[in-house]
Design an enzyme around this catalytic site. Structure first.
Site, PDB file in Angstrom:
ATOM      1  N   ASP A   8       0.849  -1.182   0.000  1.00 32.44           N
ATOM      2  CA  ASP A   8       0.000   0.000   0.000  1.00 32.44           C
ATOM      3  C   ASP A   8       0.889   1.238   0.000  1.00 32.44           C
ATOM      4  O   ASP A   8       1.768   1.375   0.865  1.00 32.44           O
ATOM      5  CB  ASP A   8      -0.920   0.014   1.226  1.00 32.44           C
ATOM      6  CG  ASP A   8      -2.002  -1.051   1.152  1.00 32.44           C
ATOM      7  OD1 ASP A   8      -2.036  -1.792   0.151  1.00 32.44           O
ATOM      8  OD2 ASP A   8      -2.804  -1.146   2.097  1.00 32.44           O
ATOM      9  N   ASP A 129     -15.200  -3.042  -1.502  1.00 44.05           N
ATOM     10  CA  ASP A 129     -14.779  -2.754  -0.132  1.00 44.05           C
ATOM     11  C   ASP A 129     -16.021  -2.534   0.710  1.00 44.05           C
ATOM     12  O   ASP A 129     -16.852  -1.664   0.385  1.00 44.05           O
ATOM     13  CB  ASP A 129     -13.898  -1.508  -0.106  1.00 44.05           C
ATOM     14  CG  ASP A 129     -12.714  -1.623  -1.067  1.00 44.05           C
ATOM     15  OD1 ASP A 129     -12.206  -2.747  -1.217  1.00 44.05           O
ATOM     16  OD2 ASP A 129     -12.329  -0.605  -1.655  1.00 44.05           O
TER      17      ASP A 129
END
Length: 239
Positions: A8, A129
């Site tokens: 990330d 998500d």
């Protein structure tokens, strides 16, 4: 199943967030490219990349870091975060990303997802998500009233390569994945599902592997950096 190590990217660094909170970022490496190479050298078949800044700003922000990673590895990489138009999709695929992940636009512009999947077969995934079963968008900052399964089913005939399902409440929390919800989604769609969020131990990977649903793989980040999950043991378990 494939084990996807996660990188990330925030401000050019390799970080992990806690439950998607940008203010709760732990920096694990100042060289994402070296980290990606280490994952490849350990035997990983894929690398999972997220442009965190891009997810919030709606456009690529960590492009330099992503390109540095691509120059270091030969295994395929998938990328999400700030990819919300056809030009950006084409740009990343041209630069060497093997699969783009479309999240926010899956809600806001599903026709773009369909058009991209048709234009680039096998190279477009959808990122779903969820917080408490409902889809969240724009870097997880905005919640919708759309259930994950309902959105997944809308893309059944679109030629999507995979769905990356992330339980936001589990992400970075080292509390284990939401195996039941992930398995339920995999059973509800014919699109390959990749589990994400909370994968923090070898047992978590085994539980996902043995959940009875046809999962494509699992993404893990913080546990690999903290040493809670041994990468090579995880690769063996999923192989």
């Amino acid at each position: 199943m494939i084990l996807y190590p996660a990188i990330d990217l925030k401000d050019g660094h390799c970080v992990r967030l806690l439950k998607g909170d940008m203010s709760k970022a732990t920096v694990f490496s100042d060289s994402p490219a070296k980290q990606a190479r280490a994952f490849q050298d350990a035997g990983c078949e894929w690398i999972h990349l997220v442009d965190l800044n891009g997810a919030f700003e709606g456009q690529p922000v960590n492009a330099a870091a992503v390109e540095a990673i691509l120059s270091e590895i030969s295994v395929p990489a998938q990328l999400g975060g700030g990819i919300r138009d056809m030009a950006t999709i084409e740009m990343w695929l041209t630069k060497g990303i093997s699969r783009v992940i479309l999240g926010t636009v899956a809600v806001e512009d599903p026709d773009l997802v369909r058009a991209a999947a048709a234009a680039f077969p096998g190279q477009v995934a959808v990122g779903l998500d969820a917080r408490n079963g409902f889809v969240a968008t724009r870097g997880w900052a905005e919640e919708t009233e759309i259930e994950v399964t309902d959105l997944a089913r809308k893309f059944e005939d679109a030629g999507i390569a995979a769905i990356i399902y992330t339980d936001i409440n589990r992400d970075g929390a080292m509390q284990g994945p939401n195996t039941d919800a992930t398995a339920a989604l995999a059973r509800a769609t014919t699109i390959p599902v990749i589990a994400s969020g909370g994968v923090s131990s070898l047992q978590d990977l085994i539980d996902l592997r043995d959940c009875g649903a046809p999962l494509n793989g699992a993404i893990s980040g913080r546990a690999l950096y903290d040493g809670a999950l041994d990468l090579k043991a995880g690769l063996v378990a999923l192989a």
